[in-house]
Every structure is written in structure tokens, then in C-alpha cells.
Design an enzyme around this catalytic site. Sequence first.
Site, PDB file in Angstrom:
ATOM      1  N   LYS A  22       0.828  -1.203   0.000  1.00  0.00           N
ATOM      2  CA  LYS A  22       0.000   0.000   0.000  1.00  0.00           C
ATOM      3  C   LYS A  22       0.865   1.258   0.000  1.00  0.00           C
ATOM      4  O   LYS A  22       0.616   2.204  -0.754  1.00  0.00           O
ATOM      5  CB  LYS A  22      -0.908   0.001   1.233  1.00  0.00           C
ATOM      6  CG  LYS A  22      -1.678   1.305   1.455  1.00  0.00           C
ATOM      7  CD  LYS A  22      -2.565   1.225   2.677  1.00  0.00           C
ATOM      8  CE  LYS A  22      -1.852   1.576   3.949  1.00  0.00           C
ATOM      9  NZ  LYS A  22      -1.995   2.999   4.330  1.00  0.00           N
ATOM     10  N   ASN A  23       1.905   1.257   0.847  1.00  0.00           N
ATOM     11  CA  ASN A  23       2.716   2.459   1.009  1.00  0.00           C
ATOM     12  C   ASN A  23       3.691   2.684  -0.143  1.00  0.00           C
ATOM     13  O   ASN A  23       4.415   3.680  -0.149  1.00  0.00           O
ATOM     14  CB  ASN A  23       3.472   2.413   2.338  1.00  0.00           C
ATOM     15  CG  ASN A  23       2.530   2.572   3.526  1.00  0.00           C
ATOM     16  OD1 ASN A  23       1.426   3.086   3.386  1.00  0.00           O
ATOM     17  ND2 ASN A  23       2.953   2.112   4.685  1.00  0.00           N
ATOM     18  N   CYS A 117      -5.833   7.386   9.803  1.00  0.00           N
ATOM     19  CA  CYS A 117      -5.995   6.802  11.136  1.00  0.00           C
ATOM     20  C   CYS A 117      -5.722   7.838  12.225  1.00  0.00           C
ATOM     21  O   CYS A 117      -4.834   8.669  12.096  1.00  0.00           O
ATOM     22  CB  CYS A 117      -5.024   5.641  11.318  1.00  0.00           C
ATOM     23  SG  CYS A 117      -5.421   4.185  10.350  1.00  0.00           S
ATOM     24  N   ARG A 122       0.512  13.952  12.461  1.00  0.00           N
ATOM     25  CA  ARG A 122       1.265  13.707  11.233  1.00  0.00           C
ATOM     26  C   ARG A 122       1.407  15.060  10.540  1.00  0.00           C
ATOM     27  O   ARG A 122       0.692  15.350   9.580  1.00  0.00           O
ATOM     28  CB  ARG A 122       0.539  12.720  10.316  1.00  0.00           C
ATOM     29  CG  ARG A 122       0.244  11.354  10.942  1.00  0.00           C
ATOM     30  CD  ARG A 122      -0.547  10.545   9.938  1.00  0.00           C
ATOM     31  NE  ARG A 122      -1.084   9.323  10.479  1.00  0.00           N
ATOM     32  CZ  ARG A 122      -0.592   8.110  10.200  1.00  0.00           C
ATOM     33  NH1 ARG A 122       0.468   7.980   9.476  1.00  0.00           N
ATOM     34  NH2 ARG A 122      -1.162   7.037  10.700  1.00  0.00           N
ATOM     35  N   ASP A 309       4.638   0.291  12.373  1.00  0.00           N
ATOM     36  CA  ASP A 309       3.507  -0.417  11.770  1.00  0.00           C
ATOM     37  C   ASP A 309       3.458  -1.896  12.143  1.00  0.00           C
ATOM     38  O   ASP A 309       2.502  -2.591  11.796  1.00  0.00           O
ATOM     39  CB  ASP A 309       3.542  -0.281  10.238  1.00  0.00           C
ATOM     40  CG  ASP A 309       2.957   1.036   9.764  1.00  0.00           C
ATOM     41  OD1 ASP A 309       2.405   1.777  10.589  1.00  0.00           O
ATOM     42  OD2 ASP A 309       3.053   1.327   8.552  1.00  0.00           O
ATOM     43  N   ARG A 401      -8.468  -0.987   4.713  1.00  0.00           N
ATOM     44  CA  ARG A 401      -7.640   0.086   4.162  1.00  0.00           C
ATOM     45  C   ARG A 401      -6.225  -0.388   3.865  1.00  0.00           C
ATOM     46  O   ARG A 401      -5.532   0.229   3.050  1.00  0.00           O
ATOM     47  CB  ARG A 401      -7.578   1.278   5.137  1.00  0.00           C
ATOM     48  CG  ARG A 401      -8.847   2.100   5.229  1.00  0.00           C
ATOM     49  CD  ARG A 401      -8.652   3.329   6.104  1.00  0.00           C
ATOM     50  NE  ARG A 401      -7.418   4.004   5.750  1.00  0.00           N
ATOM     51  CZ  ARG A 401      -6.401   4.237   6.591  1.00  0.00           C
ATOM     52  NH1 ARG A 401      -6.483   3.858   7.847  1.00  0.00           N
ATOM     53  NH2 ARG A 401      -5.314   4.852   6.178  1.00  0.00           N
TER      54      ARG A 401
END
Length: 421
Positions: A22-23, A117, A122, A309, A401
Site C-alpha cells: 500500500k505504502n 488513522c 502527522r 507499523d 484500508r
Amino acid sequence: MDKLLIRGGRQLSGDVLISGAKNAALPELCATLLTAEPVTLRNVPRLQDVSTMLKLIRNMGVQVDHNPDGTVRVDAGQLSSPEAPYELVKTMRASVLALGPLLARFGEATVSLPGGCAIGSRPVDQHLKGLAAMGAEIVVEHGYMIAKLPKGRTRLHGARIATDMVTVTGTENFLMAAALAEGETILENAAQEPEIPDLAEMLIQMGARIEGHGTSRIRIQGVEALHGCTHQVVADRIETGTFLCAVAATGGDVVLQHGRIDHLEAVVEKLRDAGATVTAVDGGIRVQSQGRLKAQSFRTTEYPGFPTDMQAQFMALNCVSTGSSIVTETIFENRFMHVNELVRLGAHIQIDGKVSVIEGIEKLSGATVMATDLRASASLVIAGLVAEGETVVDRIYHLDRGYDQMEAKLRGIGADIERIK
């Protein structure tokens, strides 16, 4: 709202295909905005965040063809609206990655402040300071970042950017913007996560001139235009790590196809110290585990250290390991929200600020728990897999997600898990 029903106590065995990261996929979809030529991405995961990003770039007038096999073809030749509205990005912090490419190619961009999230601050100020150093004029008004080039300029210019903190999305934004800037850009204190070299390799295929990606100092020589390419998204190291922890907790023998040990060395070292067997095999990773493992203390930090993570998933493993462990979270201030839910399953955990102390117990017991963020969801699934009785994980839209069909993959290796509407 969907939930997961898990009946714990089964060992896992077989093969799991690890999806694209995803990232990596999200910044690489934004990178397609840098060229008027078509770009093809392969191994794109089927995730809610990816769907949101595709919707976002379609809204800009970009043509997108998304095939079920994970191939996405993007043609931004007719992009008409360099804007990312709040309605489309409110659930996804990666929307800030559209800022650099739009500004670099079109000289202007309007991007909503991102969502995502609720795991802590951030700040986007690093993005804004870096792009301002490259010549952008940026204001934040009514929840939007509005950026443009000064009158008379047609391109950003190179700069030396030294961020106050290591920022993954900031490094990615600067990489993309600098690829089309005039002159040389040097990124100091750059993030080193594997997704960044993957993005850089894609940009190089498009004609960018980049050196040092994968280190803390990246040098980019700007070019006037980029062209199309075909690129394969790197395998998701966090999905890989999540399945490693699931097998370590439940016991079993599983091969993770496409998984890469070299992207997860800090996690793999802790799993081996705990007593699991983790080995590189042709095309993937094999993990084997029998009986209760030994609890491991760790501290999250930037890559190549232990990833934030993976903190929640490894904590779930520690809950059923022998001995006590101390987990220190240094990246996000709100990343212990899964602890109260693990305690509902019987875990023995105490929190003191950024530190959690876990006393391992032999068995968790099934209960209804609620996911609070993406990785917390994964930790609750792992806990449910080892708990006695039935566990229901609510609010799994967080899970969707970041994990491509997680329950189907777990069922394929022997878990008793189903999605209930």
C-alpha cells in the site's frame, strides 16, 4: 458495518501470496501525474485506500483502467483539475502526496489537509517547508494547502532540503517534485523505507535522474519532462510481518510468497530470538513455530529499525509468549489504542506513557473487540486466532484500508475466520 468472526486455536499451514505494498502503490499512483504519457502499475493491492486514490485522480480528469489482476493503467495526459478535495481525501493521509507532482507538472495545486488513522500527529509542515525551499508559494486556507509557482516561473528549482524529522511521505513528495525541478535537489535526513527506493526506481524508469535512494542522502537532477513506464509494485513488508506474527503466535508452517527478509530484518531478528524459525526460500519466506515463544522487548524507530507499523502485531504475539516484555513506541503518541481491546481478550498489559509492559499468559479468551486503526485491527485478528472460543472484531473497515482480503488468505492456511455483514 462488516465484522470478522474468528474461532481461535488452529495452527496455520500452507502458502500465502503477499500483495503489493500500500505504502508504495499510493505514492506511485501519484507519480503517474508527473507525465502526460500512460503509466502501467502491476501488483497494485485491492485496498480501500487504493480505491480512494484512484477515485481522486479520476476526479482530476485522469483516465484510469483498473483490472482485477492488480494492473492499473493511468493516463494523465488530459488532467484538467489539479485539486484534491476534502470529500475524497478525508479518510486517507496519503492524499498529501498529490501536492508535489501536481505542483511540479502544472505549477499549481490545491490539496485538502489529509485524514487517515487517528494514531497521532502527522504534520504536513515538513512538506510545505521543503516545497517552499524549491520556490513554491504556499498558503493554508479553509483546510486546504494552496500552492503555486511565483509569477514568471514555469518550474520549481532545485534546493537542499534537510527535514527536522525523518518523514516518509515528505521524502516521497520531494522526490517527485524534484524530478521535474530545474537544477539539483539534495534531500538530507531522507527516509530509507523500502517503498522509497521502489518509487525512485519507477521515477528512473520514467526518465528521472536519482542517486542515493535507500540512504539518508538522495540527490536528484531535475529533467524537463518524464515519460511513461511499466512498473511492478514491491511486496508489502507490513503484510508480510503481520503473517509472520500470526504464524508465530498460532504455531504452524507457512511460506509467504514474494515476502522479503531483507525488508524486515528487525522484525525477523526478534521472531528468531523468540524461538520461531524464519528462513528465506526461493521467491519468499518460510516461517515455522511450535509451542509458546519467548516474549521480546523492542523499541519502534525509523527504518531499518523496528517499524511502528508492526508494533501492535508483535505485541499480540507477546501477550501469549512466556515471560514479560517492554514495548516502547517512539513514532506516534496514540499508537497504544489496541491495548484496551487486547485486555478485553484477557491480556495482561500496563501502559505508562510511551511504554507498555506485557506479562505473557498461556491463553487469551474470545470476546467482542473494536478496531481503532489499521494495524490495531491486525493485532486483534492475531489475538483472535490464538484465543479460546469466538472473537468478533468490529469496525474492520480499518483493516480493509491496508490488507488485501486478509480473512480469505487466513482461511487458505487453516484459520477459522469469516466476514459477517
